[in-house]
Design a protein around this motif. Structure first.
Motif, PDB file in Angstrom:
ATOM      1  N   HIS A 410       1.045  -0.782  -0.358  1.00  0.00           N
ATOM      2  CA  HIS A 410       0.279   0.044  -0.277  1.00  0.00           C
ATOM      3  C   HIS A 410       1.092   1.066   0.023  1.00  0.00           C
ATOM      4  CE1 HIS A 410      -3.341  -2.722   1.758  1.00  0.00           C
ATOM      5  NE2 HIS A 410      -3.854  -2.184   1.050  1.00  0.00           N
ATOM      6  N   HIS A 411       0.534   2.377  -0.577  1.00  0.00           N
ATOM      7  CA  HIS A 411       1.058   3.485  -0.553  1.00  0.00           C
ATOM      8  C   HIS A 411       0.080   4.368  -0.976  1.00  0.00           C
ATOM      9  CE1 HIS A 411       4.503   1.172  -1.470  1.00  0.00           C
ATOM     10  NE2 HIS A 411       4.094   0.531  -3.053  1.00  0.00           N
ATOM     11  N   PRO A 412       0.440   5.252   0.786  1.00  0.00           N
ATOM     12  CA  PRO A 412      -0.633   6.883   0.935  1.00  0.00           C
ATOM     13  C   PRO A 412       0.093   8.290   0.106  1.00  0.00           C
ATOM     14  CG  PRO A 412       0.355   5.835   2.488  1.00  0.00           C
ATOM     15  CD  PRO A 412       0.706   5.766   1.728  1.00  0.00           C
ATOM     16  N   CYS A 463       5.268   9.826  -1.111  1.00  0.00           N
ATOM     17  CA  CYS A 463       4.375   8.065  -0.280  1.00  0.00           C
ATOM     18  C   CYS A 463       4.635   8.965   0.472  1.00  0.00           C
ATOM     19  CB  CYS A 463       5.226   7.051  -0.022  1.00  0.00           C
ATOM     20  SG  CYS A 463       4.258   5.584   0.168  1.00  0.00           S
ATOM     21  N   ILE A 465       3.999   7.289   3.443  1.00  0.00           N
ATOM     22  CA  ILE A 465       4.692   6.177   4.467  1.00  0.00           C
ATOM     23  C   ILE A 465       6.486   6.659   4.776  1.00  0.00           C
ATOM     24  CG2 ILE A 465       5.672   4.033   4.879  1.00  0.00           C
ATOM     25  CD1 ILE A 465       2.923   2.518   3.803  1.00  0.00           C
ATOM     26  N   HIS A 468       9.341   4.908   3.464  1.00  0.00           N
ATOM     27  CA  HIS A 468       9.347   4.757   1.825  1.00  0.00           C
ATOM     28  C   HIS A 468       9.787   6.183   1.130  1.00  0.00           C
ATOM     29  CE1 HIS A 468       5.822   1.147   1.514  1.00  0.00           C
ATOM     30  NE2 HIS A 468       6.843   0.967   2.432  1.00  0.00           N
ATOM     31  N   MET A 473      11.185   7.537  -2.726  1.00  0.00           N
ATOM     32  CA  MET A 473       9.137   7.236  -3.213  1.00  0.00           C
ATOM     33  C   MET A 473       8.798   8.620  -3.773  1.00  0.00           C
ATOM     34  SD  MET A 473       5.661   4.842  -2.593  1.00  0.00           S
ATOM     35  CE  MET A 473       6.629   3.682  -4.350  1.00  0.00           C
TER      36      MET A 473
HETATM   37 CU    CU Z   1       5.052   3.770   0.310  1.00  0.00          CU
END
Ligand code: CU
Ligand code: C2O
Length: 501
Positions: A410-412, A463, A465, A468, A473
């Protein structure tokens, strides 16, 4: 110095009554441009410093954290849509910091991204952020410097912007969800940015807090209507809250009104940095008890908090007032003329193997792990200071970004300076075309977002996170000509359609 430049003097030198008294740390802060404010700014001070707070509670010792005003979460800033705020940030941390106003459509110079929109605030220095608040809703503030460690140690706070005509509820509550990796002595494990967290699902901790405390019970009254403003301030943890027999309705995502609706399967899923506003009627019996559970991670479900009903009901019949929030004046993307860009995310571990699907700069797994370049957007893992834009957008034009999550995680994904409509998921149009500033992508999911690039400047796209982000990212999206960020700071006019005001 231009008329807009302003000299910010360290508070201590003011207290000493003279700038010649020794401590004269000064910062040249560029005041929010475009300034001829209709109203004077409401002022706040936020000192970032080490502190000790009772996160877990007795018999455990207090936890050493980094905090704004010695509180976790930092004190709420609660103002009105259309207000102007001035927040003076004093850095008493042992390292540089900045403050980012997550989700707020600020002028670029006020966005708080070190090296991109401002020099970082050095220890002992202060910086004044000042800007207008165009949108109502639930937002939050946090550092954008070494975010994984600074947010992970407790630097964050809510920013609540009330509507001009708020909906009628009995209590308007902010629930800041936190997540900590604590050792047995209730101290924060300092293994920030380790490669394992970076390459998997980030720094998911072992201790969840609600407004800075491990939650136990929450008192409610029968017949009461609550507005619950959820803010996920965790580095990496996602939540999927279930409310037993209660029926929460989602009325806003990331601060912006959405058609009130029940969450899919009754689960309120909220990834890092996202906000969800719920309206929930307390339909239980006086003296009753009900459990809110978090079921995001399979096999790791737990009781989040117990709702405990007072023996005296607040009212016999539920409120019958409308709950639809007033919309913010965000320009509507013109879907016929929108320019489309593909954005592909890859990298990370996949059952012990790195994804080897295209566009990772020709690196192999060992090289990637070694270099800390673990996650890629369109083939680039951005570590360090990102300055070169991955996309250059014309100011005032509509865009569709087709986000392809080619990872197993998952990536927000957050875009600064703007909000966007989420228009489709895996090719299926979304039901509510919700406005968001942080969109959660499931593993392998394709998500299309649409927006008018109307805020000039260089904006982070990353992202949320935080491990990440640190692992590559992230990228920069440029709106308008380089340097236009320091210009008027006013939203530029769309080519067609006009800004709805
Ligand atoms: Cu992510
Ligand atoms: Cu909430 Cu770029 O951040």
């Amino acid at each position: 110095m231009s008329a807009f430049d302003r000299l910010i003097i360290d508070r201590r030198s003011l207290l000493l009554g003279s700038t010649s008294a020794g401590i004269t740390a000064v910062t040249l802060a560029r005041a929010a441009p475009g300034a001829s404010p209709a109203a004077p700014a409401k002022s706040f001070l936020r000192t970032a410093a080490p502190a000790r707070v009772p996160l877990v509670g007795q018999p455990h010792p207090d936890t050493n954290v980094w905090a704004y005003e010695a509180l976790v979460p930092g004190p709420e800033i609660r103002v009105r849509r259309g207000d102007r705020i001035r927040v003076t940030v004093e850095n008493r941390l042992p390292e540089e910091t900045t403050v980012h106003w997550h989700g707020v459509r600020v002028p670029n110079a006020m966005d708080g991204v070190p090296h991109l929109t401002q020099p970082p605030i050095a220890p002992g220095e202060t910086f004044a952020y000042e800007f207008d608040l165009p949108d109502a809703g639930t937002y939050w503030y946090h550092p954008h410097q070494h975010s994984s460690a600074q947010v992970g140690r407790g630097l964050y706070g809510p920013l609540i912007i009330e509507e001009s005509h708020p909906i009628q509820v009995d209590r308007d509550l902010v629930w800041v969800l936190g997540d900590w990796r604590l050792l047995d002595d209730a101290q924060i494990s300092d293994d920030f940015d380790n490669r394992h967290d970076m390459a998997h699902n980030g720094r998911v901790g072992n201790t969840v807090t609600l407004n800075g405390k491990v939650p136990d019970t929450f008192s409610v009254r029968s017949g009461e209507r609550l507005r619950l403003r959820l803010i996920n301030a965790a580095n990496a943890r996602m939540f999927a809250l279930e409310f037993a027999e209660h029926r929460p309705l989602i009325v806003a995502y990331d601060g912006h009104a959405v058609t009130p609706h029940e969450p899919d399967g009754g689960r309120v899923v909220i990834g890092p940095a996202m906000r969800i506003d719920l309206v929930i009627d307390m339909t239980g019996k006086p003296g009753g008890r009900s459990m809110i559970t978090d079921r995001f991670y399979r096999g790791l479900e737990y009781r989040f908090v117990d709702l405990v009903y007072d023996t005296v009901p607040l009212r016999q019949r539920l409120l019958d007032a409308p709950i639809e929030l007033e919309p913010n004046a965000v320009p509507e993307p013109d879907m016929r003329s929108a320019e489309r860009h593909e954005v592909t995310f890859n990298g990370g571990m996949m059952g012990g193997m790195m994804s080897n699907r295209g566009g990772m700069g020709g690196m192999n797994m060992m090289e990637m792990m070694h270099s800390g370049k673990i996650w890629f957007i369109n083939g680039v893992a951005a570590t360090g200071h990102v300055l070169d834009p991955m996309l250059k957008l014309q100011c005032g034009r509509s865009y569709v970004l087709a986000l392809n999550n080619e990872t197993a995680w998952h990536h927000p994904i957050h875009l600064h300076g703007h909000c966007f409509r989420v228009i489709s998921r895996n090719g299926i149009p979304t039901r509510y075309r919700e406005w968001q500033d942080t969109v959660l992508m499931s593993p392998r999911e394709k998500v299309e977002i649409a927006f008018v690039a109307d805020n000039p400047g260089d904006w982070m796209f990353h992202c949320h996170i935080l491990e990440h982000q640190a692992g590559g990212m992230m990228g920069v999206i440029r709106v308008g000509e380089p340097g236009s960020s320091g210009g008027t700071g006013l939203f530029c006019k769309p080519g067609q359609g006009g800004i709805r005001l």
